[in-house]
Design a protein around this motif. Structure first.
Motif, PDB file in Angstrom:
ATOM      1  N   ALA A  65       3.558   5.804  -5.308  1.00 41.97           N
ATOM      2  CA  ALA A  65       3.517   5.890  -6.775  1.00 41.97           C
ATOM      3  C   ALA A  65       2.432   6.857  -7.226  1.00 41.97           C
ATOM      4  CB  ALA A  65       3.271   4.502  -7.368  1.00 41.97           C
ATOM      5  N   VAL A  66       1.270   6.737  -6.564  1.00 41.86           N
ATOM      6  CA  VAL A  66       0.156   7.617  -6.942  1.00 41.86           C
ATOM      7  C   VAL A  66       0.535   9.064  -6.732  1.00 41.86           C
ATOM      8  CG1 VAL A  66      -2.185   8.328  -6.327  1.00 41.86           C
ATOM      9  CG2 VAL A  66      -1.635   5.907  -6.625  1.00 41.86           C
ATOM     10  N   LYS A 100       0.040  20.244 -15.169  1.00 37.85           N
ATOM     11  CA  LYS A 100      -0.593  20.552 -16.474  1.00 37.85           C
ATOM     12  C   LYS A 100       0.077  21.713 -17.192  1.00 37.85           C
ATOM     13  CE  LYS A 100      -5.060  18.630 -15.617  1.00 37.85           C
ATOM     14  NZ  LYS A 100      -6.486  18.835 -15.636  1.00 37.85           N
ATOM     15  N   GLU A 101       0.132  21.562 -18.548  1.00 40.73           N
ATOM     16  CA  GLU A 101       0.651  22.662 -19.377  1.00 40.73           C
ATOM     17  C   GLU A 101      -0.518  23.506 -19.864  1.00 40.73           C
ATOM     18  OE1 GLU A 101       2.760  20.976 -22.595  1.00 40.73           O
ATOM     19  OE2 GLU A 101       4.374  20.175 -21.337  1.00 40.73           O
ATOM     20  N   ARG A 137       0.839  -1.208   0.000  1.00 41.77           N
ATOM     21  CA  ARG A 137       0.000   0.000   0.000  1.00 41.77           C
ATOM     22  C   ARG A 137       0.874   1.257   0.000  1.00 41.77           C
ATOM     23  NH1 ARG A 137      -4.734  -1.579   4.229  1.00 41.77           N
ATOM     24  NH2 ARG A 137      -6.069  -2.674   2.746  1.00 41.77           N
ATOM     25  N   VAL A 189       2.921  10.152  -9.338  1.00 40.39           N
ATOM     26  CA  VAL A 189       2.249  10.417 -10.624  1.00 40.39           C
ATOM     27  C   VAL A 189       1.502  11.743 -10.573  1.00 40.39           C
ATOM     28  CG1 VAL A 189       0.386   9.647 -12.143  1.00 40.39           C
ATOM     29  CG2 VAL A 189       2.081   8.007 -11.326  1.00 40.39           C
ATOM     30  N   ALA A 224       3.066  13.719 -13.346  1.00 42.66           N
ATOM     31  CA  ALA A 224       2.266  13.635 -14.579  1.00 42.66           C
ATOM     32  C   ALA A 224       1.140  14.630 -14.591  1.00 42.66           C
ATOM     33  CB  ALA A 224       1.698  12.233 -14.713  1.00 42.66           C
ATOM     34  N   CYS A 225       0.658  15.027 -13.501  1.00 45.20           N
ATOM     35  CA  CYS A 225      -0.492  15.911 -13.509  1.00 45.20           C
ATOM     36  C   CYS A 225      -0.118  17.381 -13.415  1.00 45.20           C
ATOM     37  CB  CYS A 225      -1.417  15.550 -12.359  1.00 45.20           C
ATOM     38  SG  CYS A 225      -2.035  13.890 -12.542  1.00 45.20           S
ATOM     39  N   VAL A 268       2.226   1.778  -3.351  1.00 46.32           N
ATOM     40  CA  VAL A 268       1.210   2.263  -4.296  1.00 46.32           C
ATOM     41  C   VAL A 268       0.898   3.727  -4.039  1.00 46.32           C
ATOM     42  CG1 VAL A 268      -1.221   2.072  -4.938  1.00 46.32           C
ATOM     43  CG2 VAL A 268       0.184   0.022  -4.748  1.00 46.32           C
TER      44      VAL A 268
END
Lengths: 289, 492
Positions: A19-20, A30-31, A13, A23, A27-28, A16
């Motif tokens: 990792a979340v 934003k452009e 857990r 991310v 990854a979030c 995870v």
């Protein structure tokens, strides 16, 4: 007691969740949206020469390039740039009146659909290096269906019928190459003189009479099938129908090619003899003046 | 072992779910902001554009005006067009032949990329295309903010833009002016045609004139020529004239054509500052036609005349007229004479001579049929008096000489005129026979107070002299000079 599952579950857990979070943080990120910039039409030029070029581009989607750029010719060729003063009258009186109008008068939108994408002007002929085995001068070149090289602009003289006739013969010769690339030569055209082309021999060792005997309008056409087709076209636009018919009646090879070339144009809405009459009328009018 | 495998499966399922969640987060959470693009512009169909144009064009009840200048026409032509439903068209223009309103015409559109309006073959556009390198097909574009259309000939011959505007007061005024000019021109041409017909009729009347007057001239205030030949079939004139009184004569042939008021010479006659390029014709008279003007040489006439067109002068001495040469004292036998034959006398003179002969037959015993000659004496000595002597045959043999003395008016010799004044002296036979009155009357016919023009002419290799009455040139007499040297002089 924790089950082995739970034991295993706890670090998982954690992993995870890490990792979340990773991310989400990476990854979030934003452009911003790329801003839409509406296409701005080029301003209508005020310089008369540029305006003439602009108008041709607007009307026929063909760009006239008159600024010298050596990349438009091969490295072993010499050519002078066009005199700026000659460009505007050349566009207005040669390209428009002797090149575009003859087709457009017969078939609406013909030039809009067939004019090459670029027309590059040179002031002189393209003179290939002396001593080179290619040693010769070219009065025009067509690169596929996209570009025509126009030469001899600096000789612009509307009172010189010989120059004028040479110019429009070249323009229509190169236009024939363009049409050749778009549609392909008439079916069977290449076979008429099979085995009779100059091949490895220089075309100019053949006389006019020999060329005609072999079914060519002139000996330059013996270079290859493409030039064969284009020389027929420049022959037809510079000679009256009666003379053409008399010439082609000399043998069947000539007659076959004449029929093919004539019908090739006719199928596209152009009577090439009418084109010749129109061009000749302009020459006659000039001589009367 | 089975438990271990179960646990492993559970873990695997869980991981799968996590991966799936991560993917969803990745996709949704990491989706970039998108650029809002405007809706893609769809090219309007040419047919739709044409219909829109039709709506705009037909909405104007006063119509539209195009000011169009074809390539080979000097002026712009105003054309008013009324576009009507179903692409019907009415139009009027400031171009001749199309200057009245035409109805029942049509137009349509062509072009796959831009609408091209095509006017039908019977409109002014076709005439302008055929006659002045214009066009009947135009690329058409509506300029919304100006509420007008731009038209460019469709064949690419040039890129000149013409504007089709709603008819307004100014454009209609210009159109009216052009139409009025055409109407005026037509009226003028009709008048010119009428004048041409009148001129040709006048010229025909002139050519039909017949007269025995000796000279046939074209004479104006500053130009005078003998008309040697008038060829109405080939429309040519042969003229002989002298540029100055001392010049040799020049002969030239000119063709002529008619213009409404007269004839045009081709080539014109030109020398110095004088130019005869046209003859503006006036009224036709009995023997000649009035010339209202002849180029810049003034007015005059063409036709028969009693006057010589120019002075006949000695080719060896242009200052000497033929009259002066005759008058010059050269010693004895300085006289001119006739023979008894008819060819020495004009028809008119023969008649007068016959009348006089009858008088002589009545009043003398002379054999006037055998001899009835004239002898015109100039001075045979420095002190002698010139005279006219009529010589007839005496019945007893020998000749009679009837003498009327006269003097010569010297100043007019330079005009090549012999002008005599009777002195009142006459030979006794003139007085005694009673022929004097008739003889003097005859004398005054052949030598009027106005004088006679001396017209030298060649017979073979000798010169003879014809004395032509200035009063009535139908009266003339041919003479032979007694002195060979005088017969050798050449005049023209």
């Amino acid at each position: 007691m924790k089950s082995p599952y739970n034991i295993l579950q706890s670090p998982c857990r954690l992993l995870v969740a890490s990792a979340v979070l990773f991310v989400l943080f990476t990854a979030c990120e934003k452009e911003d949206a790329i801003p839409y910039e509406p296409y701005e039409e080029a301003e209508v030029p005020t310089d008369p020469t540029e305006l003439a070029v602009y108008n041709i581009l607007q009307e026929y989607q063909s760009k006239i390039i008159y600024r010298y750029d050596r990349r438009y010719k091969s490295a072993d060729a010499f050519a002078a740039p066009p005199d700026h003063d000659m460009v505007l009258p050349y566009i207005n009186n040669v390209i428009r009146k002797l090149y575009i109008a003859p087709y457009e008068r017969q078939k609406t939108d013909f030039m809009r659909e067939h004019m090459p994408i670029e027309m590059v002007m040179f002031g002189t002929s393209l003179n290939y290096v002396e001593g080179d085995e290619r040693n010769f001068s070219a009065s025009g070149v067509a690169y596929g269906l996209s570009r025509i090289i126009i030469t001899g602009v600096n000789g612009y003289d509307l009172n010189n019928p010989s120059w004028l006739r040479g110019q429009y013969a070249t323009l229509h010769h190169e236009m024939a190459h363009v049409l050749d690339k778009i549609y392909g030569r008439p079916i069977g055209f290449d076979k008429v003189s099979t085995g009779l082309y100059a091949g490895g021999t220089a075309y100019n060792v053949f006389s006019q009479a020999e060329a005609r005997e072999r079914g060519f309008w002139r000996n330059y056409g013996m270079t290859n099938e493409s030039e064969d087709f284009a020389t027929w076209v420049d022959g037809l636009v510079t000679n009256p129908k009666e003379e053409v018919l008399e010439i082609v009646s000399a043998n069947d090879l000539l007659n076959q090619k004449y029929q093919m070339v004539y019908n090739f144009y006719l199928d596209r809405g152009i009577d090439i003899h009418e084109l010749q009459v129109y061009l000749q009328q302009i020459l006659d009018d000039l001589e009367e003046e | 072992m089975k438990r271990i495998l179960d646990h492993f499966n559970k873990i695997s399922q869980w991981a799968t779910l996590v991966c799936l969640a991560l993917t969803i987060v990745g996709i949704w959470g990491c989706k970039d902001e998108t650029t809002d693009l405007p809706p893609r512009a769809e090219a309007e169909d040419i047919a739709e554009i044409a219909e829109t144009y039709d709506e705009i064009l037909t909405a104007e009840t006063e119509g539209w005006v195009l000011v169009y200048k074809p390539e080979a026409y000097n002026d712009s032509v105003y054309i008013q067009l009324w576009f009507q439903p179903d692409r019907a068209l009415e139009l009027i223009s400031g171009y001749r032949g199309f200057h009245t309103r035409q109805s029942g015409k049509s137009y349509h559109y062509e072009g796959a990329y831009q609408p091209i309006v095509v006017f039908d073959d019977t409109t002014v556009f076709t005439a302008l295309a055929d006659e002045h390198n214009g066009s009947k097909k135009f690329k058409i574009n509506y300029v919304e903010d100006r509420e007008e259309f731009e038209l460019t000939r469709s064949d690419g011959y040039n890129d000149i833009v013409f504007t089709l505007k709603k008819a307004d007061e100014e454009s209609l005024r210009q159109l009216d002016n052009q139409v009025q000019d055409i109407l005026d021109l037509i009226a003028w041409e009709e008048e010119q045609e009428r004048l041409s017909q009148e001129t040709m009729s006048k010229f025909r009347d002139f050519v039909a004139i017949e007269s025995d007057f000796y000279f046939y001239n074209l004479t104006t205030e500053n130009f005078s020529a003998a008309v040697n030949e008038l060829d109405t079939v080939n429309r040519s004139l042969e003229l002989t004239y002298k540029q100055t009184p001392l010049s040799p004569p020049s002969t030239t042939a000119v063709n002529y054509t008619f213009y409404p008021e007269g004839i045009i010479f081709n080539p014109p006659i030109e020398y110095g500052s004088l130019k005869v390029d046209t003859l503006k014709l006036g009224e036709v008279g009995d023997v000649s036609m009035e010339i209202l003007s002849a180029g810049n040489t003034g007015s005059g006439s063409i036709g028969y005349s009693h006057e010589a067109p120019y002075l006949y002068t000695n080719v060896a001495d242009r200052t000497q007229t033929a009259a002066a040469a005759l008058y010059t004292y050269i010693g004895s036998s300085n006289l001119l004479y006739t023979a008894n034959t008819d060819d020495y006398f004009s028809t008119e003179t023969l008649s007068l001579r016959s009348e006089l002969r009858e008088v002589f037959r009545d009043k003398t015993t002379d054999l006037v049929d055998e001899r009835f000659n004239l002898q015109l004496y100039f001075k045979s000595s420095p002190t002698s008096t010139p005279s006219l002597q009529l010589s007839s045959r005496k019945s007893e043999g020998g000749n009679s000489f009837y003498l009327l003395s006269h003097t010569v008016v010297e100043p007019v010799l330079e005009d090549n005129v012999l002008q005599f004044e009777l002195t009142g002296n006459a030979s006794s036979n003139v007085v005694n026979t009673g022929v004097r009155d008739d003889y003097e009357a005859f004398y005054r016919e052949i030598f009027p107070e106005e004088g006679v023009t001396v017209v030298p002419y060649r017979v073979g290799t000798t010169t003879r002299y014809r004395l032509v009455s200035k009063k009535d040139s139908r009266i003339w007499v041919n003479y032979v000079h007694q002195v060979a040297a005088q017969r050798s002089l050449v005049f023209d």
